[in-house]
Enzyme design. Structure first.
Site, short mmCIF file in Angstrom:
data_model
loop_
_atom_site.label_atom_id
_atom_site.label_comp_id
_atom_site.label_asym_id
_atom_site.label_seq_id
_atom_site.Cartn_x
_atom_site.Cartn_y
_atom_site.Cartn_z
CB SER A 298 -0.81 0.61 1.03
OG SER A 298 -1.97 -0.97 1.29
CG HIS A 349 -1.87 4.44 3.00
ND1 HIS A 349 -3.82 3.88 3.89
CD2 HIS A 349 -1.77 2.37 2.54
CE1 HIS A 349 -4.20 2.76 3.16
NE2 HIS A 349 -2.73 1.32 3.29
#
Length: 522
Positions: A298, A349
């Site tokens: 991610s 993220h």
């Protein structure tokens, strides 16, 4: 002659704006008497509509303004230019014979303009140069358009055709150039990374479970305690692990589309750097702000978002004409989910997003001059260093030791008690404050291992500590009863069993032991 000259002047202005000033041709009317041009050189962007026609009466001008307004709304939506003023420039041999002053603006620079306004400017052949000069100043043109001398032209219609052809060719060349920005490279590395991720997931499932913290840690997931001990390579290995099939599927789809787009734009070598740096910054940010076991691509995928945003900074209008709003909306949705769902590692993220943008600034776009590469590299290195310093300076809290506890229990379930013992002893040794449940469970499970290994005295001590911390821990009372029963201390065994039965009266195991003990208790 006036009509032909009007057409010539019209295309000479268009030719200058498109070729000399590099304004973007948006649309040419079917009859060639209307052209829409986008001025995308600097903000605020604007749409310029140029047309030539005969205007006898002001109602014809009024109808043209209304039609331009409707067409302008359509074009703004079509090219993704949500906020842009429209300048409606009409060339005519003569002005309308009746009063039209309320319908047009004087061609002078304006200040404090709002958004989505429309101005109409009428240019007549009688004083074209005089009227065009202030407009050229407003548009920040390098110079005035050059007009040919009609007497020196043999065929004005042929000149018009040449001008129109050159404008169209310049527009096609620009379009191909813009298209080429999206297809500089091929997504070869993206496919290779996807293959590696799928292979790693298969291997993990063969030797354990991708949802098991024990398996993930063994295969290189980001786990802060082991990073503290020197296993820095987990910053990279975690990028290729995924927790469950859904996590794998979502990240694989995102990597296929986002990674493919970034590699096509930046090329394979630049993409390798961007993806790796984004993955590293995502892992380091997770290390600094999240103690849970984590894994996944991610961070690197959010780095692809960052790379696309960097492209948007360098080619703002092209970005928003194509993929811009979709990229921003999807990014905001994903960040929003990260803030709302506790299990999502939003630190990774955001770290990956910033890292991907910074890495893109370091590498730059292909065939683009990059004067700030060194500054970007220094800022990237400083940010990464600051995250590492912050992460290594933090003390472990209950989140890390909760992972220790869960991993130890999984080792017990897999019949690996000595591996499990290490984790429980680490929790007890740390004696973490404000996490009594974790510490209590560690004492209990360590006692379980000791009892099975014949270390009854040590097991007794740890079970007593367990009960002292949590008198309602009925399993601890039962296990302590078993130890006393094993020693032949039936009264103590029965006393502990009674405590367990009060807390869990329907347990078959507890009732069975009571039946056995009742033979020795009068």
């Amino acid at each position: 002659m006036n009509a032909v000259l009007l057409k010539l002047r019209f295309w000479e202005i268009i030719h200058y704006l498109v070729i000399k000033e590099d304004l973007r041709l948006v649309h040419i009317g079917r009859n060639g008497d209307e052209v829409w041009i986008e001025d995308d050189r600097k903000e605020p962007f604007q749409l310029i509509r140029l047309s030539y026609k005969g205007l006898d009466w002001s109602n014809e001008l009024r109808a043209d303004i209304k039609q331009t307004y409707q067409r302008g709304k359509q074009l703004r939506k079509q090219i993704g230019l949500r906020s842009a003023n429209i300048i409606n420039v009409i060339l005519s041999v003569y002005p309308p014979v009746d009063d039209y002053s309320e319908l047009v603006d004087k061609p002078v620079p304006l200040s404090g303009r709002g958004k989505n306004e429309q101005r109409t400017i009428l240019l007549t052949m009688g004083n074209l140069q005089e009227q065009l000069f202030p407009l050229a100043t407003e548009w920040r043109l390098q110079e005035m358009p050059h007009f040919s001398v009609p007497e020196q032209l043999e065929d004005e219609e042929a000149v018009v055709r040449v001008l129109k052809s050159e404008v169209q060719r310049a527009s096609e060349t620009r379009h191909e150039k813009e298209k080429g920005l999206f297809f500089y490279g091929k997504p070869l590395l993206t496919y290779l990374i996807l293959g590696v991720i799928l292979a790693v997931f298969t291997i993990v499932e063969m030797y354990g479970s991708s949802t098991s913290p024990e398996t993930l840690i063994n295969f290189g997931a980001k786990f802060n305690p082991l990073i503290y001990e020197g296993e820095w390579w987990r910053f990279f290995s975690a990028m290729f692990l995924h927790i469950g099939m859904f996590h794998l599927l979502m990240n694989s789809l995102a990597l296929f589309y986002l990674g493919g787009a970034v590699e096509r734009i930046f090329g394979t070598a630049r993409f390798f750097f961007i993806y790796g740096v984004a993955g590293l910054t995502g892992s380091v940010a997770s290390f600094a702000f999240n103690e849970q076991v984590s894994a996944g691509a991610s961070g690197a995928i959010f780095g692809c978002f960052g790379a696309l945003l960097y492209f948007g900074v360098k080619h703002k209008r092209l970005f928003f004409r194509t993929m811009g709003m979709n990229v921003i909306v999807i990014l905001l949705i994903n960040l929003g989910i990260g803030f709302m769902v506790p299990m999502v590692d939003n630190g990774a993220h955001i770290g990956g997003l910033v890292g991907g943008f910074a890495a893109s600034a370091v590498m730059g776009l292909p065939k683009h001059e990059n004067r700030r590469r060194l500054l970007s590299f220094v800022l990237l290195a400083a940010g990464l260093g600051a995250l590492l310093f912050y992460g290594y300076s933090q003390e472990m809290t209950g989140q890390s030791y909760a992972a220790y506890l869960q991993t130890g229990i999984e080792y017990i379930q897999n019949d690996e008690p000595e591996e499990a013992r290490t984790y429980f002893e680490a929790i007890i040794e740390a004696d973490i404050p404000n996490h009594e449940v974790i510490l209590t469970d560690a004492y209990f499970w360590l006692a379980y291992i000791q009892a099975n290994e014949g270390e009854l005295a040590e097991a007794e001590d740890n079970l007593l500590r367990t009960i002292e911390r949590d008198p309602m821990f009925h399993e601890a009372h039962f296990n302590l009863a078993l130890i006393y029963y094993e020693r032949g201390d039936y009264e103590k065994a029965y006393a502990q069993l009674e405590e367990a039965l009060q807390l869990q009266p329907e347990s078959d195991a507890y009732n069975q032991l009571e039946a056995e003990l009742s033979q020795y208790i009068e």
